[in-house]
Each structure stands twice: as structure tokens, then as C-alpha cells.
Scaffold this active site. Structure first.
Site, PDB file in Angstrom:
ATOM      1  N   LYS A 211     -58.879  53.315 -87.872  1.00 30.68           N
ATOM      2  CA  LYS A 211     -58.088  52.577 -88.856  1.00 30.68           C
ATOM      3  C   LYS A 211     -58.917  51.395 -89.321  1.00 30.68           C
ATOM      4  O   LYS A 211     -59.464  50.643 -88.502  1.00 30.68           O
ATOM      5  CB  LYS A 211     -56.767  52.081 -88.276  1.00 30.68           C
TER       6      LYS A 211
ATOM      7  N   ARG B  23     -45.603  52.209 -85.759  1.00 31.90           N
ATOM      8  CA  ARG B  23     -46.193  52.466 -84.440  1.00 31.90           C
ATOM      9  C   ARG B  23     -46.117  51.230 -83.559  1.00 31.90           C
ATOM     10  O   ARG B  23     -45.980  51.324 -82.350  1.00 31.90           O
ATOM     11  CB  ARG B  23     -47.611  53.019 -84.555  1.00 31.90           C
TER      12      ARG B  23
ATOM     13  N   HIS C 172     -42.314  40.171 -91.491  1.00 35.58           N
ATOM     14  CA  HIS C 172     -42.180  41.538 -92.007  1.00 35.58           C
ATOM     15  C   HIS C 172     -41.971  42.562 -90.889  1.00 35.58           C
ATOM     16  O   HIS C 172     -41.144  43.467 -91.009  1.00 35.58           O
ATOM     17  CB  HIS C 172     -43.434  41.894 -92.810  1.00 35.58           C
TER      18      HIS C 172
ATOM     19  N   ASN D   3     -36.675  31.615 -85.069  1.00 38.34           N
ATOM     20  CA  ASN D   3     -37.892  31.688 -85.866  1.00 38.34           C
ATOM     21  C   ASN D   3     -38.283  30.277 -86.278  1.00 38.34           C
ATOM     22  O   ASN D   3     -37.401  29.431 -86.507  1.00 38.34           O
ATOM     23  CB  ASN D   3     -37.662  32.545 -87.124  1.00 38.34           C
TER      24      ASN D   3
ATOM     25  N   THR E 118     -49.641  39.070 -80.214  1.00 37.99           N
ATOM     26  CA  THR E 118     -50.987  38.597 -79.874  1.00 37.99           C
ATOM     27  C   THR E 118     -51.977  39.750 -79.849  1.00 37.99           C
ATOM     28  O   THR E 118     -51.908  40.616 -78.976  1.00 37.99           O
ATOM     29  CB  THR E 118     -50.967  37.870 -78.521  1.00 37.99           C
TER      30      THR E 118
ATOM     31  N   LYS F 132     -54.765  33.756 -79.949  1.00 32.16           N
ATOM     32  CA  LYS F 132     -53.339  33.849 -80.229  1.00 32.16           C
ATOM     33  C   LYS F 132     -52.548  33.756 -78.915  1.00 32.16           C
ATOM     34  O   LYS F 132     -53.021  34.177 -77.855  1.00 32.16           O
ATOM     35  CB  LYS F 132     -52.999  35.167 -80.928  1.00 32.16           C
TER      36      LYS F 132
ATOM     37  N   GLY G 149     -48.215  44.164 -75.828  1.00 26.08           N
ATOM     38  CA  GLY G 149     -48.564  45.179 -76.827  1.00 26.08           C
ATOM     39  C   GLY G 149     -49.649  44.680 -77.760  1.00 26.08           C
ATOM     40  O   GLY G 149     -49.380  43.907 -78.684  1.00 26.08           O
TER      41      GLY G 149
END
Length: 321
Positions: A67, A110, A137, A159, A221, A226, A292
């Protein structure tokens, strides 16, 4: 060569298709039948963009490819999503380019599938309250996928920009679930499952804010530096991930490793739980955490699924190349 444009993806593949594909590739990774190649991710010095490649090979499915894409933070003003990518699949027997597939929606699906799989295998069966940190998003994809895994009765959300929480509230309304915008203290104190999906470079949730028995899916992250979760929270949890090497270098786990709070050997591949070689959650009070980071094999798996569906339905675009 087969071409599947971005515009065709939404009508072609479902979240269930993606969950099945990602679950299978996690299992294949844990069996060492599939492996990811080193990630390339760089700031290009133009448009504040991050650009890179994720690639790999699955000997079981013969999915081979990459990708290519990244993050363009100014795209919203152009009416585009900030994440832009395309997936290239190659024939494992000949090396010939087999397909080019639009990767934007597939990446969102995914990523949501990965956190949903972690909830499926690691969250308590009686989980009722879902907490969401982040409302960008990707957040609605995360929320929809999570709601398919447990009979949640309420959604709490926080948020940095509260006005963006309306998109999550709309999903909750569609699902007939109560929704509340809350502070992080309350979110941590009441949630049975927490999904974090932000681009933060500073921890947003502390160990002291999370109660026993919580499952966390930390999905934001994926770059050095991050951080969404306090490193001490990983030390207090049983940590699972998609790929250990990636998690300890660019995932949420990087900070706990750097501080010496956990060892690499303590991080468990989620695929081992899927395969039954690791028990996963072992008590109701255990805090479990899925880091993840997003691996190339996930992209190849969902792109391969899209290609097969397009061929089966006779909607694949085929060109000489």
C-alpha cells in the site's frame, strides 16, 4: 491487470468482509505463514504530508503487494479525506502486477476491523458501555464495527474539539443507543471498552482513569512519537498487538518500552489468541489493551477480498498492462 477504483469500493465490500479477511491474516501472521516487510514512512517536506509504503506476503493466501500513501492534513479544505492511498497486488508466481485497488475506504474499514477483532476476542462478554476517544473521520468506522461485537447499551465520548462529536452521536442515534459527551475521568470510570482513535502526540488517558476489567483498543498511534495512552497504563495491562516489532517502534507500546515499564516479550500477537495458542483475557478484572498499529498485510487481505468480489460479480475493470 484489474483496476478497482475508489468509487467502487463502498458497493463492493462490507465491514463483515473486512473483519473476516483481517482475522484470517492475523492468524496467518501468528502461524508465521505471513510476514510484513519494513515500513517506510517519511515527512516529504511538502504540504505537511507524511508518505510511505506498507508491504508484505502471505504464503497461505499468496497475497503479495504494497500500500502506498499517507496523510495530507490539508486535504479537508480541498474536499478530500486526509488519508490517501492505493493498494498494489502482485502475482506471487510471476511477479506481474495483478491489481490496483483504491485504498482510502479499505484503510478505514480494515482499521475498524482490527479493533473490532480485539473486542471480539478480548473484551468481557458482559461489556455494556463503550467509550470513544476521538471523533475524526475514522471514528465512525470504529464505532460501527465495535457495535457489532457486543450488546453495548450506551456510548460515551470525548474529543479535543467537542463540536465534532456530533458524527458519533448520529451513529448512536441510528443504532438506538443513548449517547453522552463526557470528560475523560467519567469516560474511563464508566466504560467497559474504550477505543482511542486520534493523532495525538501526548497521552490523553491515564492509568488512574481506567477501571479494572476494561478493554482498550488504541488505534491512533502509528508513527514514532505519537501517543494516546499513558505508558503506565500499558504496564498495568496485558498488551496485545497486530505485530510486535512494529508496536514497540511506532505503536503505543514504544513509550512503555522506552521507559522500561514492559518488555518486548510481554507483548502478545492478537493472532495467537485467534489461533488458540494464547488464552487472551483470563479474568473479569484484567485490563487488556490492543495496540493497533496497522500492518501492510491487513491492506493486502482486504484488497484481495475486494478483487475476488469484483471478479465474482463481473464488475472488475481489466486492462492490458
Amino acid at each position: 491487470m484489474i483496476i478497482i477504483p475508489e468509487s467502487a469500493i463502498a458497493e463492493l465490500i462490507t465491514s463483515s468482509d473486512c473483519l473476516k479477511a483481517v482475522e484470517e491474516v492475523f492468524a496467518s501472521m501468528a502461524n508465521r505463514s505471513a510476514y510484513n516487510f519494513p515500513v517506510i514512512r517519511e515527512a516529504i517536506g511538502h504540504a505537511d504530508a507524511l508518505y510511505g509504503f506498507k508491504s508484505g506476503f502471505d504464503r497461505k493466501s499468496l497475497a503479495l503487494g504494497l500500500k502506498s500513501g499517507g496523510f495530507w492534513p490539508n486535504n479537508t479544505s480541498r474536499g478530500l479525506t486526509n488519508h490517501q492511498s492505493a493498494i498494489f497486488l502482485f502475482d506471487a508466481d510471476t511477479g506481474k502486477c495483478r491489481a490496483v485497488v483504491g485504498g482510502n475506504l479499505l484503510t478505514a474499514l480494515r482499521t475498524a476491523a482490527a479493533s473490532a477483532i480485539s473486542i471480539k476476542y478480548l473484551a468481557r462478554k458482559d461489556a455494556k458501555v463503550l467509550g470513544m476517544i476521538g471523533a475524526g473521520h475514522q471514528s465512525t468506522f470504529q464505532l460501527r464495527a465495535a457495535l457489532e461485537q457486543r450488546a453495548f447499551e450506551k456510548i460515551l465520548a470525548w474529543n479535543p474539539h467537542p463540536d465534532m462529536l456530533s458524527r458519533l452521536e448520529e451513529v448512536a442515534k441510528e443504532e438506538g443507543l443513548p449517547f453522552e459527551a463526557v470528560d475523560r475521568d467519567r469516560l474511563g470510570a464508566e466504560s467497559d471498552v474504550i477505543i482511542s482513535i486520534t493523532s495525538s502526540f501526548a497521552p490523553l488517558l491515564k492509568a488512574s482513569q481506567v477501571r479494572a476489567g476494561t478493554h482498550l483498543a488504541c488505534m491512533g498511534t502509528d508513527t514514532k512519537g505519537k501517543q494516546e495512552i499513558e505508558a503506565e497504563l500499558l504496564a498495568a495491562a496485558t498488551v496485545f498487538t497486530d505485530e510486535v516489532e512494529q508496536a514497540i517502534t511506532i505503536g503505543e507500546t514504544q513509550h512503555a518500552i522506552e521507559k522500561g515499564l514492559i518488555r518486548k516479550e510481554a507483548v502478545v500477537e492478537l493472532g495467537a489468541v485467534i489461533n488458540g495458542t494464547h488464552p487472551g483475557r483470563t479474568s473479569q478484572d484484567q485490563v487488556t489493551l490492543f495496540d493497533g498499529t496497522g500492518v501492510g498485510l491487513q491492506d493486502l487481505a482486504v484488497a484481495s477480498a475486494a478483487v475476488e468480489l469484483a471478479l465474482a460479480r463481473g464488475v472488475a475493470i481489466e486492462v492490458d498492462f
